[in-house]
Enzyme design. Structure first.
Site, PDB file in Angstrom:
ATOM      1  N   CYS A  89     -15.282   2.067  21.506  1.00  0.00           N
ATOM      2  CA  CYS A  89     -15.898   0.919  20.844  1.00  0.00           C
ATOM      3  C   CYS A  89     -17.383   0.799  21.176  1.00  0.00           C
ATOM      4  O   CYS A  89     -18.181   0.313  20.360  1.00  0.00           O
ATOM      5  CB  CYS A  89     -15.175  -0.375  21.230  1.00  0.00           C
ATOM      6  SG  CYS A  89     -13.534  -0.542  20.499  1.00  0.00           S
ATOM      7  N   CYS A 104       0.852  -1.185   0.000  1.00  0.00           N
ATOM      8  CA  CYS A 104       0.000   0.000   0.000  1.00  0.00           C
ATOM      9  C   CYS A 104       0.890   1.238   0.000  1.00  0.00           C
ATOM     10  O   CYS A 104       2.051   1.177   0.400  1.00  0.00           O
ATOM     11  CB  CYS A 104      -0.896  -0.034   1.248  1.00  0.00           C
ATOM     12  SG  CYS A 104      -1.835   1.482   1.548  1.00  0.00           S
ATOM     13  N   HIS A 105       0.349   2.368  -0.449  1.00  0.00           N
ATOM     14  CA  HIS A 105       1.150   3.595  -0.468  1.00  0.00           C
ATOM     15  C   HIS A 105       1.636   3.992   0.922  1.00  0.00           C
ATOM     16  O   HIS A 105       2.696   4.623   1.059  1.00  0.00           O
ATOM     17  CB  HIS A 105       0.344   4.749  -1.081  1.00  0.00           C
ATOM     18  CG  HIS A 105       0.534   4.872  -2.560  1.00  0.00           C
ATOM     19  ND1 HIS A 105      -0.395   4.427  -3.471  1.00  0.00           N
ATOM     20  CD2 HIS A 105       1.562   5.354  -3.292  1.00  0.00           C
ATOM     21  CE1 HIS A 105       0.044   4.640  -4.691  1.00  0.00           C
ATOM     22  NE2 HIS A 105       1.226   5.208  -4.621  1.00  0.00           N
ATOM     23  N   THR A 106       0.880   3.634   1.959  1.00  0.00           N
ATOM     24  CA  THR A 106       1.331   3.943   3.314  1.00  0.00           C
ATOM     25  C   THR A 106       2.637   3.218   3.628  1.00  0.00           C
ATOM     26  O   THR A 106       3.532   3.765   4.277  1.00  0.00           O
ATOM     27  CB  THR A 106       0.251   3.553   4.335  1.00  0.00           C
ATOM     28  OG1 THR A 106      -0.973   4.210   3.989  1.00  0.00           O
ATOM     29  CG2 THR A 106       0.658   3.978   5.736  1.00  0.00           C
ATOM     30  N   CYS A 136      -7.320  -2.929   4.106  1.00  0.00           N
ATOM     31  CA  CYS A 136      -7.036  -1.496   3.993  1.00  0.00           C
ATOM     32  C   CYS A 136      -7.799  -0.855   2.843  1.00  0.00           C
ATOM     33  O   CYS A 136      -8.882  -0.330   3.023  1.00  0.00           O
ATOM     34  CB  CYS A 136      -5.538  -1.263   3.834  1.00  0.00           C
ATOM     35  SG  CYS A 136      -5.077   0.487   3.721  1.00  0.00           S
ATOM     36  N   ARG A 151      -2.991  -3.053  -6.842  1.00  0.00           N
ATOM     37  CA  ARG A 151      -2.533  -3.942  -5.790  1.00  0.00           C
ATOM     38  C   ARG A 151      -1.771  -5.101  -6.420  1.00  0.00           C
ATOM     39  O   ARG A 151      -2.303  -5.825  -7.245  1.00  0.00           O
ATOM     40  CB  ARG A 151      -3.703  -4.468  -4.963  1.00  0.00           C
ATOM     41  CG  ARG A 151      -4.224  -3.458  -3.953  1.00  0.00           C
ATOM     42  CD  ARG A 151      -3.150  -3.087  -2.945  1.00  0.00           C
ATOM     43  NE  ARG A 151      -3.622  -2.193  -1.897  1.00  0.00           N
ATOM     44  CZ  ARG A 151      -3.477  -0.886  -1.908  1.00  0.00           C
ATOM     45  NH1 ARG A 151      -2.880  -0.311  -2.960  1.00  0.00           N
ATOM     46  NH2 ARG A 151      -3.908  -0.142  -0.904  1.00  0.00           N
ATOM     47  N   ARG A 157      -6.439   1.803  18.114  1.00  0.00           N
ATOM     48  CA  ARG A 157      -6.688   2.639  16.930  1.00  0.00           C
ATOM     49  C   ARG A 157      -5.422   2.730  16.068  1.00  0.00           C
ATOM     50  O   ARG A 157      -4.312   2.424  16.529  1.00  0.00           O
ATOM     51  CB  ARG A 157      -7.112   4.040  17.353  1.00  0.00           C
ATOM     52  CG  ARG A 157      -6.019   4.816  18.047  1.00  0.00           C
ATOM     53  CD  ARG A 157      -6.442   6.251  18.333  1.00  0.00           C
ATOM     54  NE  ARG A 157      -7.517   6.305  19.316  1.00  0.00           N
ATOM     55  CZ  ARG A 157      -8.182   7.434  19.602  1.00  0.00           C
ATOM     56  NH1 ARG A 157      -7.890   8.561  18.977  1.00  0.00           N
ATOM     57  NH2 ARG A 157      -9.121   7.428  20.512  1.00  0.00           N
ATOM     58  N   HIS A 163       0.549  -4.119   5.891  1.00  0.00           N
ATOM     59  CA  HIS A 163      -0.654  -4.092   6.735  1.00  0.00           C
ATOM     60  C   HIS A 163      -1.906  -4.538   5.976  1.00  0.00           C
ATOM     61  O   HIS A 163      -3.001  -4.489   6.523  1.00  0.00           O
ATOM     62  CB  HIS A 163      -0.869  -2.686   7.307  1.00  0.00           C
ATOM     63  CG  HIS A 163      -1.109  -1.630   6.265  1.00  0.00           C
ATOM     64  ND1 HIS A 163      -0.085  -1.092   5.512  1.00  0.00           N
ATOM     65  CD2 HIS A 163      -2.234  -1.025   5.845  1.00  0.00           C
ATOM     66  CE1 HIS A 163      -0.588  -0.192   4.684  1.00  0.00           C
ATOM     67  NE2 HIS A 163      -1.890  -0.143   4.863  1.00  0.00           N
ATOM     68  N   GLU A 164      -1.740  -4.956   4.736  1.00  0.00           N
ATOM     69  CA  GLU A 164      -2.892  -5.421   3.951  1.00  0.00           C
ATOM     70  C   GLU A 164      -2.643  -6.888   3.609  1.00  0.00           C
ATOM     71  O   GLU A 164      -1.765  -7.197   2.796  1.00  0.00           O
ATOM     72  CB  GLU A 164      -3.036  -4.570   2.681  1.00  0.00           C
ATOM     73  CG  GLU A 164      -4.339  -4.797   1.959  1.00  0.00           C
ATOM     74  CD  GLU A 164      -4.553  -3.789   0.834  1.00  0.00           C
ATOM     75  OE1 GLU A 164      -5.183  -2.739   1.085  1.00  0.00           O
ATOM     76  OE2 GLU A 164      -4.082  -4.037  -0.287  1.00  0.00           O
ATOM     77  N   CYS A 210     -10.659   3.007  18.431  1.00  0.00           N
ATOM     78  CA  CYS A 210     -10.577   2.251  19.673  1.00  0.00           C
ATOM     79  C   CYS A 210      -9.573   2.958  20.574  1.00  0.00           C
ATOM     80  O   CYS A 210      -8.558   3.471  20.088  1.00  0.00           O
ATOM     81  CB  CYS A 210     -10.138   0.812  19.397  1.00  0.00           C
ATOM     82  SG  CYS A 210      -9.832  -0.212  20.869  1.00  0.00           S
ATOM     83  N   CYS A 262     -11.461  -3.267  20.373  1.00  0.00           N
ATOM     84  CA  CYS A 262     -11.430  -4.116  21.564  1.00  0.00           C
ATOM     85  C   CYS A 262     -12.818  -4.501  22.016  1.00  0.00           C
ATOM     86  O   CYS A 262     -13.016  -5.524  22.676  1.00  0.00           O
ATOM     87  CB  CYS A 262     -10.668  -3.425  22.694  1.00  0.00           C
ATOM     88  SG  CYS A 262     -11.579  -2.061  23.491  1.00  0.00           S
ATOM     89  N   CYS A 269     -13.927  -0.556  25.312  1.00  0.00           N
ATOM     90  CA  CYS A 269     -13.660   0.836  25.705  1.00  0.00           C
ATOM     91  C   CYS A 269     -14.835   1.740  25.338  1.00  0.00           C
ATOM     92  O   CYS A 269     -15.750   1.358  24.608  1.00  0.00           O
ATOM     93  CB  CYS A 269     -12.378   1.340  25.053  1.00  0.00           C
ATOM     94  SG  CYS A 269     -12.495   1.573  23.254  1.00  0.00           S
TER      95      CYS A 269
END
Length: 346
Positions: free
Chosen positions: A72, A13-15, A146, A341, A85, A36-37, A81, A66, A69
């Site tokens: 959530c 991903c670009h992130t 993502c 992707r 988060r 993360h994907e 969260c 979670c 909290c």
């Protein structure tokens, strides 16, 4: 409250590119496992986890839930969260502040975005793992970690686009095209795609844009052209480029009185919003969307089922597939704008 996941599919991903390049100097935390994907299978379950078991098909999510909290439990107020988060600065596990990865010499290798999926095995907090129907294609479900969830959710949840609305999408990468897909599925009457890469036009048209604008071809600001095309501006605009100048164009392209701009791009620089407070009195609004405003663990399984049924089409987003050993090539493809992707498999 942790799980070990055997990662089967992951993508860039670009992130990942932004933080790998170190564009945000304050967040140069190395060595670090990015990614993360992804999607995979639960390999082992830690103490206290009661909603997942070995063999479950799962996707990790960077914006956890979670379920306990005040955030959530807020129902529709937020999908953030308190503890899990999205946080690009977080680089260790929540339970003890330590890493689950290390070098052969025992030195820590840091985590990224609650997930770290550029590895055959990863350890993730259970709040950041979503169980997926075993009948679903894990290859396709990886997209829900993502990009697709971000874009489609921004249309469905954040903006709540109505049938017949007009939409402009600035930046036609994977997230931008997910916005297009979300707007198409909602029955938007006009979807204007904006990108400086002319090659993005054909892919965007296949997914659902009705018009394509390349700002380099214009002799006037992009927002002026969009206002001319739509009798005053679009109802909704989505900024997916991570560029503040583009964000301003997206904001000004909406209709005064009710226009809404949703910011989705990651902005790694220290520049502030390019808006004057008085411009907001014209009735235009600007918001952002985190993970498409989906509550990951409680809402993503339903979204996955909608994707399985074809409400949202995923095939167009996977433009390349290759073994994980070719990850450098995948990074370059995305950097060059030559892929949406690139799915990597172990």
């Amino acid at each position: 409250m942790e799980l070990r996941i055997r990662v089967l599919f992951t993508s860039v991903c670009h992130t990942d590119l932004i933080y790998w390049r170190g564009q945000d100097k304050a967040q140069r935390i190395y060595p670090r496992i990015f990614g993360h994907e992804a999607s995979g299978v639960v390999e082992s379950v830690g103490e206290g986890v009661d909603d997942l078991e070995i063999g479950d098909h799962v996707v990790p999510i960077f914006n956890g839930e979670c379920g306990k909290c005040v955030y959530c439990k807020s129902k529709k107020k937020t999908n953030l969260c308190e503890k899990f988060r999205v946080n690009t600065m977080k680089s260790t596990m929540s339970s003890d502040g330590k890493c689950r990865f290390s070098t052969e010499e025992g030195k820590p290798i840091f985590h990224f975005l609650n997930t770290s999926t550029f590895t055959e095995y990863t350890v993730v907090d259970s709040a950041c793992v979503v169980k997926i129907d075993r009948e679903a294609s894990l290859k396709k479900m990886s997209l829900l970690s993502c990009g697709v969830s971000m874009g489609v959710g921004a249309v469905w949840n954040t903006a709540d686009v109505e049938e017949g609305s007009t939409v402009a999408v600035f930046g036609l990468g994977a997230v931008g095209l997910a916005v297009v897909e979300g707007a198409r599925s909602k029955g938007a009457s006009r979807i204007i795609g904006v990108d400086v890469n002319p090659h993005k036009s054909s892919k965007a048209q296949a997914i659902g844009i009705t018009d394509f604008i390349n700002p380099k071809d214009l002799d006037k600001p992009t927002h002026q052209r969009i206002r001319e095309m739509t009798e005053g501006g679009v109802d909704y605009s989505f900024e997916c480029a991570g560029n503040l100048d583009v964000l301003r164009e997206a904001f000004l392209s909406t209709h005064d009185g009710w226009g809404l701009t949703v910011m989705l791009g990651v902005h790694p620089t220290q520049r502030l919003l390019p808006l004057h407070p008085m411009e907001l009195f014209e009735g235009r609004r600007i918001v952002t969307s985190v993970f498409g405003d989906f509550k990951g663990k409680s809402q993503l399984p339903h979204f996955a089922n909608q994707c399985i049924k074809g409400v949202v089409k995923l095939d167009e987003f996977i433009t390349h597939e290759m073994p994980f050993s070719r990850i450098n090539e995948a990074m370059q493809l995305l950097s060059d704008g030559a892929s949406l992707r690139c799915l990597l498999h172990f």
